[in-house]
Write a protein that holds these residues in place. Sequence first.
Motif, PDB file in Angstrom:
ATOM      1  N   ASN A  19      48.086  38.936  41.719  1.00  0.00           N
ATOM      2  CA  ASN A  19      48.320  39.226  40.443  1.00  0.00           C
ATOM      3  C   ASN A  19      49.950  39.601  40.161  1.00  0.00           C
ATOM      4  OD1 ASN A  19      45.817  38.669  39.631  1.00  0.00           O
ATOM      5  ND2 ASN A  19      45.094  40.744  39.805  1.00  0.00           N
ATOM      6  N   LEU A  20      50.420  40.681  41.338  1.00  0.00           N
ATOM      7  CA  LEU A  20      51.638  41.276  41.103  1.00  0.00           C
ATOM      8  C   LEU A  20      52.783  40.124  41.028  1.00  0.00           C
ATOM      9  CD1 LEU A  20      53.358  43.743  41.207  1.00  0.00           C
ATOM     10  CD2 LEU A  20      53.525  43.447  43.524  1.00  0.00           C
ATOM     11  N   GLN A  22      50.700  37.075  31.906  1.00  0.00           N
ATOM     12  CA  GLN A  22      49.707  38.083  31.578  1.00  0.00           C
ATOM     13  C   GLN A  22      48.128  37.619  31.298  1.00  0.00           C
ATOM     14  OE1 GLN A  22      50.156  40.875  28.755  1.00  0.00           O
ATOM     15  NE2 GLN A  22      51.998  41.792  29.322  1.00  0.00           N
ATOM     16  N   LEU A  23      48.071  36.451  30.677  1.00  0.00           N
ATOM     17  CA  LEU A  23      46.695  35.955  30.413  1.00  0.00           C
ATOM     18  C   LEU A  23      46.110  35.578  31.750  1.00  0.00           C
ATOM     19  CD1 LEU A  23      47.324  33.678  27.232  1.00  0.00           C
ATOM     20  CD2 LEU A  23      45.793  35.437  27.528  1.00  0.00           C
ATOM     21  N   ILE A  29      52.639  38.549  37.489  1.00  0.00           N
ATOM     22  CA  ILE A  29      53.395  39.177  36.390  1.00  0.00           C
ATOM     23  C   ILE A  29      54.674  39.374  36.450  1.00  0.00           C
ATOM     24  CG2 ILE A  29      53.856  41.569  35.542  1.00  0.00           C
ATOM     25  CD1 ILE A  29      51.056  40.579  34.717  1.00  0.00           C
ATOM     26  N   THR A  58      46.643  36.887  34.627  1.00  0.00           N
ATOM     27  CA  THR A  58      46.148  38.078  35.519  1.00  0.00           C
ATOM     28  C   THR A  58      45.032  38.655  34.858  1.00  0.00           C
ATOM     29  OG1 THR A  58      48.572  38.120  35.528  1.00  0.00           O
ATOM     30  CG2 THR A  58      47.493  40.146  36.266  1.00  0.00           C
ATOM     31  N   LEU A  59      44.940  38.513  33.461  1.00  0.00           N
ATOM     32  CA  LEU A  59      43.656  38.977  32.956  1.00  0.00           C
ATOM     33  C   LEU A  59      42.507  38.367  33.306  1.00  0.00           C
ATOM     34  CD1 LEU A  59      43.565  41.326  30.838  1.00  0.00           C
ATOM     35  CD2 LEU A  59      43.223  39.441  29.113  1.00  0.00           C
ATOM     36  N   PHE A  60      42.661  37.036  33.283  1.00  0.00           N
ATOM     37  CA  PHE A  60      41.293  36.146  33.972  1.00  0.00           C
ATOM     38  C   PHE A  60      41.358  36.562  35.352  1.00  0.00           C
ATOM     39  CE2 PHE A  60      40.600  34.714  30.028  1.00  0.00           C
ATOM     40  CZ  PHE A  60      41.604  33.758  29.658  1.00  0.00           C
ATOM     41  N   SER A  61      42.263  36.704  36.296  1.00  0.00           N
ATOM     42  CA  SER A  61      42.073  36.896  37.619  1.00  0.00           C
ATOM     43  C   SER A  61      41.495  38.131  37.811  1.00  0.00           C
ATOM     44  CB  SER A  61      43.288  36.734  38.228  1.00  0.00           C
ATOM     45  OG  SER A  61      43.664  38.042  38.772  1.00  0.00           O
ATOM     46  N   ILE A  62      41.703  39.239  37.113  1.00  0.00           N
ATOM     47  CA  ILE A  62      41.061  40.633  37.286  1.00  0.00           C
ATOM     48  C   ILE A  62      39.587  40.500  36.798  1.00  0.00           C
ATOM     49  CG2 ILE A  62      40.992  42.905  36.182  1.00  0.00           C
ATOM     50  CD1 ILE A  62      44.057  43.212  36.000  1.00  0.00           C
ATOM     51  N   ALA A  63      39.266  39.609  35.737  1.00  0.00           N
ATOM     52  CA  ALA A  63      37.992  39.531  35.312  1.00  0.00           C
ATOM     53  C   ALA A  63      37.163  38.956  36.673  1.00  0.00           C
ATOM     54  CB  ALA A  63      37.707  38.615  34.041  1.00  0.00           C
TER      55      ALA A  63
END
Lengths: 417, 383, 103, 181, 172
Positions: free
Chosen positions: C43-44, C62-63, C47, C65-70
């Motif tokens: 993720n880092l 950002q998008l 970004i 990373t958002l999906f990867s966090i989910a």
Amino acid sequence: MTPINPDQLIVQLTQWALSFLDSYPLVAVLVAILLSTVPLIAVFPGCFAITTWLERKGLARIQNRIGPNRTGPLGILQPAADGIKMLLKEDIVPKTSDRLAHFLAPVVLMVPAFTILSVLPFNRNMIPAAVDTGVILFFALGSVSTLAVFMAGWSSRNKYSLLGGMRAIAQMVSYELPLVLSGVTVIMMTGSLDTTKIVAQQQLSEWIQSSNAGLQCLGQIIGWNVFTPWGFAGFLIFFVASLAEINRCPFDLPEADSEIVAGHLTEYSGFKYALFFMSEYVSAFAINGLSTTLFLGGWSGPNIRPPWSDDPNALLIPGFVWFFAKMFALMLVMIWIRGTLPRLRVDHLMGFAWKFLLPLAIMNIFVGGFYYYAPRWHGIPVVGWPIGFLVMYLSYECIGRLNRGPKTAQRVYHYAS
Amino acid sequence: MSTETIAPREYQIYSGDDLRTNVLEISMGPQHPSTHGVFRMDVSLDGETVVKLKPVFGYLHRNHEKIAETTSYLGSMPYTDRLDYFCSMTNNWAYALAVEKMAGLAVPERAEYIRVIMAELTRLQNHASLVGFLTNDLGASGTPLLYAIREREHILDLFEWASGARMMCNYMRFGGVRNDLPSGWLAQCKKVVDDFPAFMDEFETLLTGNEIILSRCQNVGVLPRDLAINASITGPCLRASGVDYDLRKVDKYGIYDRFDFKVPLGSVGDCYDRFMIRLLEMRESVKILKQALATIPEGPVNDSKARNFRPKPAEAYGRIEGPKGELGFYLVSDGTPKPHRYHVRPPSFINLTVLEDMCLGQKIADAVIVLGSIDIVLGEVDR
Amino acid sequence: MVPLHYYLVVSAILFFVGLLGVLTRRHAIIVLIGVEIMLNAANLNFIAFWRFGPNPDLLLGQLFTLFSIAIAGAEAAVGLALVIAVYRFYKTPDLEKMTSLHE
Amino acid sequence: MLGIGILKGMVVTAKNFFGSFVNKRLLPTIQYPEAGNSVTLFSRNIPFLVYDNDEDPLGTMRCVACKICEKECPPQCIYIVMEKDANGKPAKRPKVFDIDISVCMGCQICVEVCPFESIKMDSTFELSTPDRFEGLLLKREHLLKSNTYFHKIHPDEAQEVDDRLAAKQKKPAPTPSTPAA
Amino acid sequence: MIITFSILSAIAVISALLAVRLRNLVHATLTLMAFFVALAGLFILLMAEFLAAVQILVYVGAVGILILFAIMLTQQVTGNVKEHIEAHGALWGLAGATAVLLTLLLPAILKTALPLQPVVETIDPSVRALGLNLMAPYTIALQVIALLLTAALLGAVVIAISPEKSEEEKKS
């Protein structure tokens, strides 16, 4: 010199102070940060002291007794006495406890308790951290305190605190959902996560600009979200869920003194206990602050424009007066609830969160959506308002009936022949 | 998970290849905020549900019955105050009743009326403070308890005015009461009794409709009818399980047959019923008090033969309907001024024997409430 | 402004640490923690590249990373459920002993 | 409606909250040291010996050391030694009359069984002393209090006792010398 | 800027190392949480505020607590692991990981020409643009993620629930 506008007095003072430091930018940044955080650190522990006194006096009066009146007139110095007592008490750490986690727990609880204060708008441009994603940051940091409670419970290595810690996590995690969802309706309606925009949306600017004072007052109040159907239901859900988040009265399972002594706080004494105690109250204030910002129109209250200034946004009574008044009002309601209601059992607590508050919050989002698109008769939500309230009341009733089940019926008692 | 699936004595501990959760042994020890006095419960928990519960008591044993064998009959009267220190008047009356039954003493008319008035006043303040303690266990931070104690103060002032002491009255004697009621006492008592219903309405609106209490007390600690009868439970706990047995109606001791009052009966026998039965019994006691205060006659109050009281060798068992249940005294006299055998039948001790059966399968939070609803006072349990 | 290399080096080291955890430890939960660390290192990277990338207003980094966090959240939930289920069968969280595939 | 019971409960506590400022009955607390104490005229705590006139307390002491109260006291906390006058004949005065008030439970049985109305119950309750043993063992001198004091603390009971003594004085007992058994 | 960056990345690396090497599991999870917070700090440095908030909310608020629950459910409560913590081929693992780091990652970073300064100097970190993007071009992705999360939720519950308990609930 622009006319002194009482509302912005403090803001103008800080700008005036900062103007001296223009030559060295680094120091200016540092001083700006200090000027916005130091008042937080000073004001909120003060509120904490006042609330402990208020709580003891209020509870006493509810229970027909007088409450502390020996330390200072009317017992005003009682918080000081408690503070000194806490500082002088010996700080006993159990031998088998996990030294590091035991020490860190109050710190980890203090950090989110104070950082979430930085997101609340105290006045027109008096917000410690004007972050674009204010509300999400609030909920994110709020969830860190769950971890701190676990650390306290687990590290003191005693049965009671372990039970308390486990209960606390289960409760805080399951009540975060209704809290966030009821906040989501407000974000959905205002269209932005920024707390200042949320407060601005609750003020009818054209009424405030108008000349006559009555309209100005009304302008500040009519726009509050709590008067709309989704706002009112959201406020109730938010308030009940915030009671559970900070382990206050009907949900104070973790420190249920009648069952598991003091829950995760059993092994803490002296200054660490005072830290726990303080961060509980500070996070209570923070959550009350957020619920005022989201539902009760933040710092806007019945206010008129000072006669001598022509700036349309100037206000006679500074905004933060109303903000703190509302926060203390919510605090008093919490004290009132603490004086009346008994405690919920663990499984009822869970059932209440998942089977009652959550569906109600989701229903609230639908009602918000409907309210947004409902036809308005030049500006007044004639259709959305009544139907919204009707739908919310019906869903409240039927979800309540679904959960109640046959057992909690009123019983009739017959007498022996 | 209703209690039927777990037979009273046999309890399973999750074992085998299932997620073996070790059973947590907790001793809710003598110093625990919710045990009424020095009383310990060894609870073994599987998660939150109670799997085994062993009451441990005897911390307040003062050897009352052996001491009674070496003091004169009058001498052990003040000790009966210390049995159930909430209702000293009814303890005295039970002891006096047993001695009168053994020695065949007559009790003057006015003394009988005074005894009924004092007993019903004790029942009022005992039930009020019990309901207060129960809500305190539920976590209501003491508000209902302090309302109950505020009313109890009025009644204790009446006791102090009549007998000289608030809780340790030592007021009844064999064949009557120690001294007559001071002038003005009856008027004040009438005023207190008239104010009581206002307090009870406030108490009931605060508690009975409350959804949290409904959900926490209903179907918790159910005491089935036949188990109550077999375990010789007496008092409000028995009537809450629907058994019509009130000594004031069964024995008709004292002059209870002159007053008309009804006996409330529960249906399910859970905590909520025990809680409601006490509230309804308070209303019945107010009815009795009103009738007694209206018709109390003048006349002598005691025939003071208390000092060298030497009953003929006999044995007797006198019992009354105390606020906690059937309080009985068994006396055997052998002609000397000291009783040969002196035994007390304490209601809360016997009501305590079914604590485990009521708590099995319930949550730890319910075990505390079930203990509170049985209404035990350790002075009487340990004697 | 901190140059991009520094971020990439940091996320590489974090990835290395995560890999280390996965490969060297035998306890199931530590392996899961290692996987979490590796995901966060990735993720880092996203970004960092988004910030230094040509048109940040598209918010692609950002998008993603958002999906990867989910997904990482979902993966953690299922992974831990698996660990609990396996622990109940094998009685030890030790990966070395989980050798037999059949029931 | 689901929450009605809770709301009604809240109304009751609110009424009590505001009532406690207005209605005296809802604030029964007595601020003990400043606002006097709540001792009524009827409470009994520890016994004391009564003497009739103030000049000669020991002389006009009603107690004749018959030791009935010592026998009857359930916790046995009274200790009496009869005074012997010059030639060894028992004078009707207790030389030693101790009551251990750490043992005494104020049950008033000694008052009932005393045929000479010489021991009565006092209503003082500030009895704490620095020393636990000698301090709480009240000797004869501490116990002696005048009849006027008795009238002050328990007026109607004192009046009754005086009437009874007067009645006994008017019709002297057939054998005036020996005290009634 | 450089100071905050170095502090945050130092915390991140150290806590990641600790999270992997510590013998006591609960300590490992707590240091893991510190790692997540440090990473959130790095995200803020890169002007991705919303990501930082979401990172804390998801990882520290949920995944961390999940791991703690897993530890509580799988072994005795104190959390420290008695038996030997190193896997058999630990050394080979270490060698493999360092090989990956040195041969693949670092040379790739150092050799390629990367922009030293961000192309666009200032960004207004507004969430509105993110929301619009999520709704407009990436709506399907959003729905898929929602579906995936619910599936994972149900799957986790089904796997974790103990077989005996489910029958016993059906029976009583």
